[in-house]
Design a protein around this motif. Structure first.
Motif, PDB file in Angstrom:
ATOM      1  N   GLU A  25       0.828  -1.211   0.000  1.00 40.87           N
ATOM      2  CA  GLU A  25       0.000   0.000   0.000  1.00 40.87           C
ATOM      3  C   GLU A  25       0.863   1.262   0.000  1.00 40.87           C
ATOM      4  O   GLU A  25       0.535   2.250  -0.642  1.00 40.87           O
ATOM      5  CB  GLU A  25      -0.956  -0.006   1.190  1.00 40.87           C
ATOM      6  CG  GLU A  25      -2.156   0.885   0.887  1.00 40.87           C
ATOM      7  CD  GLU A  25      -3.177   0.884   2.005  1.00 40.87           C
ATOM      8  OE1 GLU A  25      -3.771   1.939   2.235  1.00 40.87           O
ATOM      9  OE2 GLU A  25      -3.340  -0.173   2.648  1.00 40.87           O
ATOM     10  N   LEU A  26       1.997   1.178   0.702  1.00 39.65           N
ATOM     11  CA  LEU A  26       2.916   2.317   0.719  1.00 39.65           C
ATOM     12  C   LEU A  26       3.423   2.620  -0.690  1.00 39.65           C
ATOM     13  O   LEU A  26       3.371   3.759  -1.156  1.00 39.65           O
ATOM     14  CB  LEU A  26       4.087   2.004   1.662  1.00 39.65           C
ATOM     15  CG  LEU A  26       5.123   3.105   1.901  1.00 39.65           C
ATOM     16  CD1 LEU A  26       4.459   4.361   2.426  1.00 39.65           C
ATOM     17  CD2 LEU A  26       6.187   2.633   2.893  1.00 39.65           C
ATOM     18  N   SER A  71       0.431   3.870  -2.895  1.00 45.34           N
ATOM     19  CA  SER A  71      -0.043   5.206  -2.517  1.00 45.34           C
ATOM     20  C   SER A  71       0.923   6.273  -3.002  1.00 45.34           C
ATOM     21  O   SER A  71       0.513   7.271  -3.593  1.00 45.34           O
ATOM     22  CB  SER A  71      -0.177   5.318  -1.000  1.00 45.34           C
ATOM     23  OG  SER A  71      -1.113   4.392  -0.536  1.00 45.34           O
ATOM     24  N   VAL A  72       2.224   6.033  -2.736  1.00 48.26           N
ATOM     25  CA  VAL A  72       3.213   7.031  -3.138  1.00 48.26           C
ATOM     26  C   VAL A  72       3.228   7.181  -4.657  1.00 48.26           C
ATOM     27  O   VAL A  72       3.302   8.287  -5.183  1.00 48.26           O
ATOM     28  CB  VAL A  72       4.611   6.646  -2.591  1.00 48.26           C
ATOM     29  CG1 VAL A  72       5.688   7.517  -3.188  1.00 48.26           C
ATOM     30  CG2 VAL A  72       4.631   6.765  -1.074  1.00 48.26           C
ATOM     31  N   GLN A  73       3.097   6.053  -5.365  1.00 45.54           N
ATOM     32  CA  GLN A  73       3.049   6.129  -6.833  1.00 45.54           C
ATOM     33  C   GLN A  73       1.870   6.975  -7.281  1.00 45.54           C
ATOM     34  O   GLN A  73       1.974   7.780  -8.183  1.00 45.54           O
ATOM     35  CB  GLN A  73       2.932   4.726  -7.457  1.00 45.54           C
ATOM     36  CG  GLN A  73       4.202   3.913  -7.381  1.00 45.54           C
ATOM     37  CD  GLN A  73       5.365   4.568  -8.088  1.00 45.54           C
ATOM     38  OE1 GLN A  73       5.222   5.078  -9.189  1.00 45.54           O
ATOM     39  NE2 GLN A  73       6.527   4.572  -7.452  1.00 45.54           N
ATOM     40  N   SER A  74       0.707   6.767  -6.635  1.00 48.17           N
ATOM     41  CA  SER A  74      -0.470   7.456  -7.156  1.00 48.17           C
ATOM     42  C   SER A  74      -0.515   8.924  -6.708  1.00 48.17           C
ATOM     43  O   SER A  74      -0.936   9.780  -7.463  1.00 48.17           O
ATOM     44  CB  SER A  74      -1.752   6.691  -6.817  1.00 48.17           C
ATOM     45  OG  SER A  74      -2.265   7.128  -5.602  1.00 48.17           O
ATOM     46  N   ILE A  75      -0.015   9.228  -5.509  1.00 47.06           N
ATOM     47  CA  ILE A  75       0.002  10.643  -5.089  1.00 47.06           C
ATOM     48  C   ILE A  75       0.893  11.460  -6.017  1.00 47.06           C
ATOM     49  O   ILE A  75       0.557  12.558  -6.425  1.00 47.06           O
ATOM     50  CB  ILE A  75       0.581  10.799  -3.659  1.00 47.06           C
ATOM     51  CG1 ILE A  75      -0.304  10.125  -2.638  1.00 47.06           C
ATOM     52  CG2 ILE A  75       0.710  12.288  -3.294  1.00 47.06           C
ATOM     53  CD1 ILE A  75       0.348  10.084  -1.249  1.00 47.06           C
ATOM     54  N   TYR A  76       2.079  10.894  -6.312  1.00 44.41           N
ATOM     55  CA  TYR A  76       3.083  11.690  -7.005  1.00 44.41           C
ATOM     56  C   TYR A  76       3.158  11.390  -8.505  1.00 44.41           C
ATOM     57  O   TYR A  76       4.155  11.676  -9.138  1.00 44.41           O
ATOM     58  CB  TYR A  76       4.455  11.485  -6.339  1.00 44.41           C
ATOM     59  CG  TYR A  76       4.476  11.915  -4.894  1.00 44.41           C
ATOM     60  CD1 TYR A  76       4.211  13.241  -4.554  1.00 44.41           C
ATOM     61  CD2 TYR A  76       4.725  11.006  -3.872  1.00 44.41           C
ATOM     62  CE1 TYR A  76       4.219  13.647  -3.229  1.00 44.41           C
ATOM     63  CE2 TYR A  76       4.737  11.415  -2.545  1.00 44.41           C
ATOM     64  CZ  TYR A  76       4.478  12.738  -2.226  1.00 44.41           C
ATOM     65  OH  TYR A  76       4.482  13.148  -0.919  1.00 44.41           O
ATOM     66  N   SER A  77       2.106  10.787  -9.054  1.00 44.29           N
ATOM     67  CA  SER A  77       2.161  10.470 -10.488  1.00 44.29           C
ATOM     68  C   SER A  77       2.159  11.765 -11.306  1.00 44.29           C
ATOM     69  O   SER A  77       1.781  12.820 -10.816  1.00 44.29           O
ATOM     70  CB  SER A  77       0.961   9.611 -10.867  1.00 44.29           C
ATOM     71  OG  SER A  77      -0.205  10.364 -10.671  1.00 44.29           O
ATOM     72  N   ASP A  78       2.616  11.672 -12.538  1.00 40.43           N
ATOM     73  CA  ASP A  78       2.599  12.861 -13.395  1.00 40.43           C
ATOM     74  C   ASP A  78       1.924  12.512 -14.715  1.00 40.43           C
ATOM     75  O   ASP A  78       1.466  11.398 -14.904  1.00 40.43           O
ATOM     76  CB  ASP A  78       4.023  13.372 -13.630  1.00 40.43           C
ATOM     77  CG  ASP A  78       4.896  12.318 -14.289  1.00 40.43           C
ATOM     78  OD1 ASP A  78       4.561  11.873 -15.401  1.00 40.43           O
ATOM     79  OD2 ASP A  78       5.910  11.911 -13.683  1.00 40.43           O
ATOM     80  N   ASP A  79       1.862  13.488 -15.626  1.00 34.27           N
ATOM     81  CA  ASP A  79       1.113  13.271 -16.862  1.00 34.27           C
ATOM     82  C   ASP A  79       2.040  13.152 -18.071  1.00 34.27           C
ATOM     83  O   ASP A  79       1.652  13.426 -19.191  1.00 34.27           O
ATOM     84  CB  ASP A  79       0.126  14.425 -17.067  1.00 34.27           C
ATOM     85  CG  ASP A  79       0.836  15.770 -16.950  1.00 34.27           C
ATOM     86  OD1 ASP A  79       2.084  15.768 -16.792  1.00 34.27           O
ATOM     87  OD2 ASP A  79       0.166  16.809 -17.018  1.00 34.27           O
TER      88      ASP A  79
END
Lengths: 362, 208
Positions: A52-53, A56-64
């Motif tokens: 989950e860590l 979560s970190v991947q999805s919070i800090y994802s970019d476009d």
């Protein structure tokens, strides 16, 4: 083998193989972790928290940034580089003498560029595009002792007697491929973008940067791959030729102190722990070396003798460098790393020789 | 090869590519830029929401390396060094630009002191059991804490690389990371256990 049982959530969440499983698993990696979680049901909380860590970190800090944008940006950088080929910036912190030297190098460089670009223009008119097939160098060990072979990516192969290895003088951009007959220990430089592949008659061993031994004599019924450090994937050659997906579970992943035995008759790989730990050394003979405040040139001479290799260095620059070290079962690369670190130098392996770059010692 | 060893010998770059770069091959520059472009772009989005500004900053970073190529060694292209150089560039540029425009609210920008996580969590008590709880906890950390979590678990840098990028001592990195993880765990794991216990008793109650 890495003992994941003792890993904390933080350690698991930063482990390269664990992250691959969560974000971009290969069938082998998924197989490994699914089995591991089955075998360690008491670790389910740790695994879930780590998962989950990471997610979560991947999805919070994802970019476009899309692949298309990335491609265009790289093209743009390449184009700008071409355009600014002759701009040079001097480092503001360089002492004056280096600046003067740089100006001389710059002028000389521009001169060389001018002439070579003229030559290239001529060549481009006449040359017909050809596919580059690198010619292979072949080393055969007909001696009674081990032979050290230096590869262009700074990896070292230690060839047992009666064995031979073929390798390109310079490796291809996307992979480092060597062919082995007989037995060798490999100490492979880490490069995640350029897998190192050892082909024997029946197996393909794939690594990113580790050390391991392969034994594949034609007269034996089996091929043995035993791992000292890092992770190694081994495939039957017939399966490896298939596409990534089809390869599926045919390969096995080995961790340190594990081995795979390929049975030639049954075309099958069997995984287990290393039966004879004494094979997990670079050289079968002990190469103990003790240096007590020795000039580094002397150390290099002893290394050349011990390993039967050539080391190129600037003796004047290194005149002030001294080394104290004790080596026992360290590999050649570990010795070179330790020595170069001690004197603030770096090394490369070029044309089968070690080349030392250094600014000298004070 | 272990992690420590690869430090002395940066191998993000193959020797052949490096030689071409040194010799002024612009395709080699493109290939070198590609290796860590995604990581750099992602990091930059935490300092600025303007894609043009980000692209310019990364281009300039690489052009600077390109123009100094004869003096560089391979460490210039190690991920943590690139991240650090970009960070400097972005912070310097955005300070310059702020004189002319409204400051943007970016992830890791600035040095303000946030109220403690607990305050936010208590305010948010109502949403306590919704999904994505960890995301919520992280997003409420201070900017410095968020950055360290980001560098550790998104960019997967080790402590030494983080201290290099953020310009902190090794000890401060270890302390900040430890404190942050502890803070996260204290709020987060009771919930995880809560769910485990709830699910456990549910399984128990339906006779599994």
């Amino acid at each position: 083998m890495i003992n994941y049982r003792s890993f904390s959530v933080e350690e698991l969440a930063t482990d390269e193989m664990f992250r691959r499983w969560i974000m971009d698993p290969t069938p082998e990696i998924a197989f490994f972790w699914n089995r591991w979680t089955d075998e360690n049901p008491d670790k389910v909380v740790t695994v879930n928290l780590a998962r989950e860590l990471v997610l979560s970190v991947q999805s919070i800090y994802s970019d476009d940034l899309t692949d298309e944008m990335l491609r265009r940006e790289i093209e743009e950088i390449t184009r700008m580089a071409e355009e600014r080929k002759h701009h040079r910036r001097l480092n503001a912190y360089l002492p004056a003498i280096w600046k003067a030297a740089a100006v001389i190098v710059l002028i000389a460089g521009l001169g060389v560029l001018y002439f070579t670009s003229k030559q290239i223009e001529k060549k481009q008119v006449t040359s017909i595009p050809t596919i580059e097939i690198p010619a292979l160098e072949v080393r055969t060990n007909a001696t009674t002792h081990e032979v050290t072979v230096l590869l262009s990516d700074n990896s070292v192969a230690t060839l047992a007697k009666g064995s031979s290895i073929s390798y390109p003088k310079n490796f291809a951009q996307n992979e480092r491929r060597v062919y082995l007959k007989g037995e060798a220990f490999f100490d492979v430089s880490k490069n995640e973008n350029q897998p190192f592949l050892v082909y024997t008659n029946e197996t393909v061993t794939k690594v990113l940067g580790t050390s391991f031994r392969i034994k594949a004599f034609d007269e034996d019924n089996t091929v043995l791959v035993a791992v000292k450090t890092g992770r190694v994937s081994v495939f039957p050659k017939t399966e490896y030729e298939h596409t990534e997906e089809k390869r599926g579970h045919a390969g096995v992943i080995l961790s340190p102190n594990e081995q795979a035995i390929f049975n030639r008759k049954e075309n099958r790989l069997e995984r287990g722990s290393v039966q004879r730990p004494e094979i997990l050394v670079e050289s079968i003979v002990r190469r103990t070396q003790v240096f007590d405040d020795k000039p580094v040139a002397e150390v290099f001479i002893l290394l050349q003798k011990e390993y039967g290799i050539q080391i190129q260095y600037n003796a004047d620059l290194l005149a002030q460098c001294r080394i104290s070290a004790q080596f026992d079962d360290e590999t050649l690369k570990q010795r070179m790393n330790a020595i170069c670190q001690a004197i603030g130098a770096t090394y490369e392996m070029m044309d089968g020789e070690v080349v030392i770059s250094s600014r000298g010692c004070n | 090869m272990n992690k420590e060893e690869s430090k002395y010998y940066p191998s993000d770059v193959s020797i052949r590519l490096w030689q071409k770069f040194k010799a002024g091959d612009s395709d080699a520059m493109g290939k070198l830029a590609q290796i860590h472009y995604r990581s750099l772009y992602n990091y930059a989005t935490k300092f600025s929401s303007d894609p043009d500004f980000i692209r310019d900053a990364i281009q300039e970073l690489y052009m600077d390396l390109w123009e100094r190529r004869t003096f560089l060694n391979e460490t210039a292209f190690v991920k943590s060094y690139l991240l650090k150089a970009l960070r400097h560039r972005l912070i310097k540029e955005s300070i310059r630009l702020k004189r002319f425009q409204q400051p943007e609210s970016a992830f890791f920008d600035g040095n303000e002191s946030d109220p403690s996580v607990e305050v936010h969590i208590i305010e948010d008590e109502n949403n306590r059991h919704q999904q994505g709880r960890l995301k919520q906890i992280i997003s409420l950390l201070s900017k410095r804490q968020q950055e360290i979590i980001y560098l550790r678990f998104y960019q997967n840098l080790d402590h030494e690389d983080i201290s290099n990028v953020m310009g902190l001592g090794r000890r401060s990195v270890a302390n900040l990371l430890y404190r942050t993880l502890k803070e996260i765990k204290e709020i987060w794991t009771p919930a995880a256990f809560f769910w485990l216990v709830t699910l456990g008793s549910w399984f128990f109650s339906i006779g599994l």
